[in-house]
Scaffold this active site. Structure first.
Site, short mmCIF file in Angstrom:
data_model
loop_
_atom_site.label_atom_id
_atom_site.label_comp_id
_atom_site.label_asym_id
_atom_site.label_seq_id
_atom_site.Cartn_x
_atom_site.Cartn_y
_atom_site.Cartn_z
CG ASP A 1 97.89 -35.61 -71.58
OD1 ASP A 1 97.71 -34.39 -71.78
OD2 ASP A 1 99.02 -36.10 -71.37
CE1 TYR B 1 105.38 -35.58 -73.48
CE2 TYR B 1 105.18 -36.76 -71.41
CZ TYR B 1 105.82 -35.83 -72.20
OH TYR B 1 106.91 -35.17 -71.71
NE ARG C 1 105.73 -33.50 -48.08
CZ ARG C 1 104.90 -34.06 -47.20
NH1 ARG C 1 103.80 -34.67 -47.59
NH2 ARG C 1 105.17 -34.02 -45.91
CE LYS D 1 105.17 -29.89 -72.35
NZ LYS D 1 104.57 -31.21 -72.50
#
Ligand SMILES: *Cc1c(COP(=O)(O)O)cnc(C)c1O
Length: 385
Positions: free
Chosen positions: A177, A105, A51, A202
């Site tokens: 982004d 987005y 984590r 992506k």
């Protein structure tokens, strides 16, 4: 690395790979261990735990990404949205204000519109192509400006240098982004952005088999984002780190092919009877072309277009297409098609969609790396007029 290679394709293959190789392994092994022993007397007593994004797999990826992004530091996250939210929350606190580009987005839009207000953070919307209108939206509490390199689904490109200049003038963090471009087509940190985020789901991974995100940028901001991620829990699993590292090695080759295939398909669609408007920043007819040429190394793999028969014709074409899958998401080796009005923009009202220029018949294509002739032939056969 003693000598950082300068070519991006070489960097993608070699940068950040462990030296010496771990047990001689040429590919970075997966350290599928949630926790790690303390080093013993004299060694580091740093807690290493998945984590905390500091296992050997996280460290190797962060080192590769910092070189590839031309940034001071980089960090991977459990998804693109984990990267978006951690990047915003690293900068913004209650009482602050952010300027965001329209369109955004869908997930980012929802986070800004629904979650940030709950935390006492306000926003205003700006148009990326009209820098002269941004100043009027500034407040004394504005801390950040957020844009996207190539917006979904109409593929607009903002005035990118103006974002950096505006942020410097007004003491804001410039964030972008960069998912649709990837660092092969645009390197935001080299252009002066303070933070670049990408959905590695992506293009960066490129094989449609993991969800992941990247934050790159100024070391102080990446460190703050890492702290947010640690508290919010959005760390990437080591096996997904391994897959992302593998995918990254071929990013430059894949993007070159996506760029070439998308241009070929866009040019074909523009000529084809029965096809209305074609949106692709690489087409000289596109209103985005001049800006895209000024800023980008390549125009990307995303194309959208309208069919003269509207939504019905689009669905009929989907049923006849052989190679592309009808599915949301993008950036993988295989071609995908969607109608944004039923997927990414289904949450908007018909009036909002019309205002954004998204008709029901608009088709978005994530152009894969197949042979361009096969794709053109498939679309040609599937479009009936
Ligand atoms: C997909 C996407 C995201 C979110 O990424 P996830 O990995 O799905 O969380 C953010 N920005 C853009 C531009 C995207 O396409």
């Amino acid at each position: 690395m003693a000598h950082e290679p300068r070519g991006l394709t070489t960097q993608l293959v070699h940068a950040g790979e462990p030296i010496p190789r771990i047990a001689g392994a040429v590919a970075m092994p997966v350290f599928q261990s949630s926790t790690f022993e303390f080093g013993g007397p004299g060694a580091s007593s740093e807690v290493r735990y998945i984590r905390l994004s500091n296992t050997p797999n996280h460290a190797a990826l962060a080192a590769k990404l910092a070189v590839v992004e031309a940034s001071e530091a980089a960090l991977v996250a459990a998804s693109g949205m984990a990267a978006v939210s951690a990047a915003m929350l690293a900068v913004l606190k209650a009482g602050d204000h952010i300027l965001v580009q329209d369109p955004l987005y869908g997930g980012t839009h929802a986070f800004v519109r629904h979650d940030l207000p709950d935390l006492g953070i306000e926003h205003d919307v700006v148009r990326g192509d009209l820098p002269e209108t941004w100043k009027a939206k500034l407040r004394p509490t504005t801390r950040m400006i957020w844009v996207e390199t190539i917006a979904n689904p109409l593929l607009q490109v903002p005035e990118l240098d103006a974002v950096v200049t505006f942020a410097r003038e007004h003491g804001l963090v410039a964030a972008i982004d960069n998912t649709f471009a990837s660092p092969v087509n645009y390197r935001p940190c080299a252009a002066g952005f303070d933070l670049a985020i990408e959905s590695a789901t992506k293009y960066l991974n490129g094989h449609t088999d993991i969800v992941a995100g990247v934050i790159a940028g100024r070391a102080d901001l990446v460190e703050r984002a890492a702290l947010k991620l640690k508290h919010l829990g959005g760390s990437l699993d080591p096996h997904a780190c391994f897959l992302l590292q593998r995918g990254l090695k071929t990013l430059a080759l894949r993007i070159a092919r996506h760029n070439a295939n998308a241009l070929t398909l866009a040019e074909f669609l523009e000529r084809r009877d029965g096809v209305g408007r074609v949106h692709y920043p690489g087409l000289p007819s596109s209103p985005e072309h001049a800006r895209a040429k000024r800023y980008l190394q390549g125009f990307g793999g995303m194309v959208s277009f309208e069919l003269e028969g509207g939504a019905e014709a689009a669905d009929a074409m989907f049923a006849r297409l052989v190679l592309p899958a009808v599915a949301p998401s993008l950036g993988g080796v295989e071609t995908l098609v969607t109608r944004p009005s039923t997927t990414s923009h289904a949450g908007l009202s018909p009036t909002e969609r019309a205002g954004a220029g998204i008709t029901d018949g608009l088709v978005r294509v994530s152009v894969g790396i197949e042979d361009a002739e096969d794709l053109v032939e498939d679309f040609d056969r599937a479009i009936r007029i």
